[in-house]
Motif scaffolding. Structure first.
Motif, PDB file in Angstrom:
ATOM      1  N   ILE A 280      -6.803  -0.611 -10.182  1.00  0.00           N
ATOM      2  CA  ILE A 280      -7.162  -1.893 -10.301  1.00  0.00           C
ATOM      3  C   ILE A 280      -7.206  -2.448 -11.532  1.00  0.00           C
ATOM      4  CG2 ILE A 280      -9.276  -3.345  -9.871  1.00  0.00           C
ATOM      5  CD1 ILE A 280      -9.853  -1.406  -7.349  1.00  0.00           C
ATOM      6  N   GLU A 281      -7.865  -1.790 -12.702  1.00  0.00           N
ATOM      7  CA  GLU A 281      -7.720  -2.171 -13.967  1.00  0.00           C
ATOM      8  C   GLU A 281      -6.376  -2.441 -14.557  1.00  0.00           C
ATOM      9  OE1 GLU A 281      -9.977   0.858 -15.811  1.00  0.00           O
ATOM     10  OE2 GLU A 281     -11.957   0.064 -15.519  1.00  0.00           O
ATOM     11  N   ALA A 282      -5.324  -2.037 -14.185  1.00  0.00           N
ATOM     12  CA  ALA A 282      -3.990  -2.210 -14.398  1.00  0.00           C
ATOM     13  C   ALA A 282      -3.373  -3.694 -13.551  1.00  0.00           C
ATOM     14  CB  ALA A 282      -2.917  -1.134 -13.701  1.00  0.00           C
ATOM     15  N   GLY A 283      -4.211  -4.296 -12.701  1.00  0.00           N
ATOM     16  CA  GLY A 283      -3.870  -5.456 -12.167  1.00  0.00           C
ATOM     17  C   GLY A 283      -3.877  -5.377 -10.570  1.00  0.00           C
ATOM     18  N   ARG A 284      -3.809  -4.100 -10.114  1.00  0.00           N
ATOM     19  CA  ARG A 284      -3.436  -3.905  -8.611  1.00  0.00           C
ATOM     20  C   ARG A 284      -4.813  -4.063  -7.718  1.00  0.00           C
ATOM     21  NH1 ARG A 284       0.195  -3.543 -11.261  1.00  0.00           N
ATOM     22  NH2 ARG A 284      -0.042  -5.722 -10.658  1.00  0.00           N
ATOM     23  N   GLN A 285      -4.575  -4.196  -6.415  1.00  0.00           N
ATOM     24  CA  GLN A 285      -5.921  -4.140  -5.497  1.00  0.00           C
ATOM     25  C   GLN A 285      -5.634  -3.028  -4.635  1.00  0.00           C
ATOM     26  OE1 GLN A 285      -4.456  -8.418  -4.647  1.00  0.00           O
ATOM     27  NE2 GLN A 285      -6.755  -8.584  -3.934  1.00  0.00           N
ATOM     28  N   ALA A 286      -6.731  -2.935  -3.978  1.00  0.00           N
ATOM     29  CA  ALA A 286      -7.041  -1.401  -3.175  1.00  0.00           C
ATOM     30  C   ALA A 286      -7.759  -1.596  -1.780  1.00  0.00           C
ATOM     31  CB  ALA A 286      -7.557  -0.419  -3.793  1.00  0.00           C
ATOM     32  N   ASN A 362       0.133  -7.403  -3.679  1.00  0.00           N
ATOM     33  CA  ASN A 362      -0.288  -6.758  -4.989  1.00  0.00           C
ATOM     34  C   ASN A 362      -1.303  -5.425  -4.544  1.00  0.00           C
ATOM     35  OD1 ASN A 362      -1.090  -7.050  -7.671  1.00  0.00           O
ATOM     36  ND2 ASN A 362      -3.161  -7.672  -7.308  1.00  0.00           N
ATOM     37  N   ALA A 363      -1.301  -5.443  -3.190  1.00  0.00           N
ATOM     38  CA  ALA A 363      -2.223  -4.271  -2.923  1.00  0.00           C
ATOM     39  C   ALA A 363      -1.341  -2.853  -2.687  1.00  0.00           C
ATOM     40  CB  ALA A 363      -3.081  -4.591  -1.488  1.00  0.00           C
ATOM     41  N   ARG A 383      -1.516   2.135   6.905  1.00  0.00           N
ATOM     42  CA  ARG A 383      -0.509   2.456   5.574  1.00  0.00           C
ATOM     43  C   ARG A 383       0.358   1.428   5.507  1.00  0.00           C
ATOM     44  NH1 ARG A 383       2.720   8.082   5.488  1.00  0.00           N
ATOM     45  NH2 ARG A 383       3.877   7.022   7.271  1.00  0.00           N
ATOM     46  N   GLY A 384       0.749   0.630   6.330  1.00  0.00           N
ATOM     47  CA  GLY A 384       1.753  -0.470   6.289  1.00  0.00           C
ATOM     48  C   GLY A 384       1.060  -1.523   5.613  1.00  0.00           C
ATOM     49  N   ARG A 385      -0.083  -1.572   5.377  1.00  0.00           N
ATOM     50  CA  ARG A 385      -0.669  -2.891   4.638  1.00  0.00           C
ATOM     51  C   ARG A 385      -0.512  -2.626   3.192  1.00  0.00           C
ATOM     52  NH1 ARG A 385      -0.313  -5.822   7.195  1.00  0.00           N
ATOM     53  NH2 ARG A 385       0.111  -4.455   9.075  1.00  0.00           N
ATOM     54  N   ILE A 386      -0.137  -1.581   2.604  1.00  0.00           N
ATOM     55  CA  ILE A 386       0.373  -1.452   1.281  1.00  0.00           C
ATOM     56  C   ILE A 386       1.955  -1.205   1.123  1.00  0.00           C
ATOM     57  CG2 ILE A 386      -2.014  -0.557   0.408  1.00  0.00           C
ATOM     58  CD1 ILE A 386      -0.657   2.118   0.383  1.00  0.00           C
ATOM     59  N   GLY A 387       2.336  -1.238  -0.074  1.00  0.00           N
ATOM     60  CA  GLY A 387       3.800  -1.143  -0.233  1.00  0.00           C
ATOM     61  C   GLY A 387       4.548  -2.492   0.047  1.00  0.00           C
ATOM     62  N   ARG A 388       3.712  -3.530   0.092  1.00  0.00           N
ATOM     63  CA  ARG A 388       4.679  -4.738   0.373  1.00  0.00           C
ATOM     64  C   ARG A 388       5.100  -5.607  -0.825  1.00  0.00           C
ATOM     65  NH1 ARG A 388       3.379  -7.224   5.576  1.00  0.00           N
ATOM     66  NH2 ARG A 388       2.990  -5.507   7.133  1.00  0.00           N
ATOM     67  N   GLY A 389       4.848  -5.117  -2.071  1.00  0.00           N
ATOM     68  CA  GLY A 389       5.311  -5.798  -3.351  1.00  0.00           C
ATOM     69  C   GLY A 389       6.401  -4.999  -3.905  1.00  0.00           C
TER      70      GLY A 389
END
Length: 496
Positions: A280-286, A362-363, A383-389
């Motif tokens: 998150i501190e590197a700019g991502r979301q979780a 961004n997640a 799991r499909g909610r991430i890996g979209r960027g």
């Protein structure tokens, strides 16, 4: 086949194993045969007794959209698009299911189909199961299509009465070409001037009756396209979607990052969340997903509410956190999801309400607490909610995995990323009852037949049902039996 009365006696009091087998076959066959007759009758009625819309061949508008895409369609996307536009150019109404894994690019295909109907002088409608998903489709399509002069409208329960009335009037006067919306699209006061195409997204969230309600919104029989990201083993699509032709999209578009999945024990939680914080501190979301909403006396599992409080006052102090679950008021849920989408919330604690969901490129990280509580299909959807960027993405399954079955399920999850393979495994591990139950909103329950074990019987029943539908005498004989057997389940078959 053994007679019905004889089969009912033999299944309870068989003389020997052979008679029991014959009796069970007879009863399973008749059950599957009736369902197949019902589904094929829906298809036959929409395709043969009512003339459909013949769309024009692909012209400048469709070509402009295709050439404006920042990528080339994958082979599977091209194949699905070809099947769809050929269907649309026939006078027989299209009834097609596009089944594609999470992130396989079904929305692009839907957009092309909507543009094709507009280019032929018709209107298109697209129904999504949640406000947030509908709003996202609306934003994406407006941005791409407005420059081409295509008017895109939005209809949801959240509009003010005045906004809703104005949108209803615009739809009725053909001042809107494409309408994106939620269940609000099937309300009685929505009337289309020239409805040519109906798309439902995430079909398993809508029953057959809701799909039928949207189809009846126009004076002509519109083409129907159904999309689902829930992979179903090929053999089962006959049972679940027997009234639809099926297109498959298995490949993921190039550039999609693979999601690395790990299984970790609960004693590693401090390290896991330390890592999430660094991301998150590197700019991502979780995302953090929990099986329960609130504390429960019968269960010692931490709830989403407890985990949310523990994280935001603990390791994620100072980081904007949000909580979303099914018991929140829709407006509140919408607001939280919107804030996450807009990057105002960095860590979203949630139950499975995000399973059908928002596209947040961004997640890039997801932690699933007590992952053993979820089925494989559900874990895959989550799991499909991430890996979209364009960022490397990680899914961490936290579980003690006390049973052999739970350990096996999570091991498969960590090693298999193909949703169709996972669906086959899910079916093998969980048995058809649960799997089938979650898929078949609006379809009759099976009492004796078992899918997939009875696939051979299902295929025989499907063939027999097809033969029945070619004979008017057989059809007249079977129709009242369907009415008796299923009543309102197949009610709209009987309406014509």
């Amino acid at each position: 086949l053994m007679g019905r009365r004889e089969a009912l006696r033999a299944v309870h009091f068989p003389k020997d194993g052979e008679e029991l087998k014959r009796a069970r076959y007879r009863l399973a066959f008749s059950e599957l045969y009736l369902i197949q007759c019902g589904l094929l009758l829906i298809k036959k009625q929409s395709q043969q007794t009512r003339l459909g819309i013949r769309h024009q061949p692909n012209g400048k508008l469709v070509k402009a959209v295709l050439s404006g895409l920042p990528f080339t369609l994958t082979h599977d996307q091209q194949q699905a698009w070809q099947e769809i536009y050929r269907d649309m150019e026939r006078t027989v109404p299209m009834r097609r299911l596009v089944q594609g894994d999470v992130g396989s690019g079904k929305t692009v295909i839907a957009m092309l189909a909507l543009v094709k109907t507009v280019a032929s002088g018709w209107q298109g409608a697209m129904m999504a199961p949640t406000e947030i998903l509908a709003a996202q489709h609306y934003e994406n399509l407006s941005a791409k299509l407005a420059p081409l002069g295509i008017r895109v409208g939005y209809l949801s329960g959240h509009l003010t009465p005045r906004e809703r009335r104005e949108m209803h009037e615009a739809i009725a006067r053909h001042e809107v070409d494409i309408v994106i919306g939620t269940h609000a699209l099937i309300q009685d006061d929505v009337h289309f001037a020239r409805l040519g195409l109906v798309i439902t997204d995430e079909q398993h969230r809508f029953g057959i009756a809701q799909r039928a309600a949207l189809e009846k919104k126009g004076a002509h029989v519109p083409d129907v396209l159904v999309m689902t990201a829930t992979p179903i083993p090929r053999t089962m699509t006959l049972t679940v979607y027997g009234d639809l032709d099926v297109s498959l999209i298995r490949e993921l578009p190039p550039g999609r990052q693979p999601i690395r999945t790990f299984v970790r024990r609960p004693d590693r939680r401090p390290l896991i969340y330390q890592y999430v914080r660094s991301q998150i501190e590197a700019g991502r979301q979780a995302y953090v997903v929990c099986p329960l909403i609130e504390m429960n006396e019968e269960s010692d599992l931490p709830s989403a509410e407890e985990v949310y409080d523990e994280l935001r006052y603990g390791i994620f102090r100072g980081i904007p956190c949000g909580l979303v679950h099914g018991k929140l008021a829709p407006a509140e849920k919408e607001r939280v999801m919107q804030d996450f989408y807009a990057d105002k919330i960095k860590l979203l604690v949630s139950t499975t309400v995000i399973e059908v969901g928002v596209n947040v490129p961004n997640a890039s990280i997801m932690v699933i607490e007590h992952a053993e509580r979820f089925g494989l299909a559900q874990l895959h959807q989550l799991r499909g909610r991430i890996g979209r960027g364009s960022y490397a993405s990680y899914c961490i399954l936290v579980s003690e995995g006390k049973t052999e079955n739970a350990r096996e399920r999570l091991r498969i999850m960590a090693t298999v990323s193909d949703g169709f393979k996972l669906a086959e495994e899910d079916l093998r591990l969980r048995g058809p009852g649960q799997f089938f139950g979650s898929m078949q909103h609006g379809l009759p329950d099976l009492k004796i037949a078992r899918v997939p074990e009875d696939i051979a019987i299902l295929l025989e029943a499907h063939k027999a049902a097809e033969a029945t539908l070619t004979s008017q005498g057989d059809l007249d004989f079977i129709r009242p039996i369907l009415v008796l057997q299923y009543k309102e389940r197949f009610q709209h078959i009987m309406e014509n």
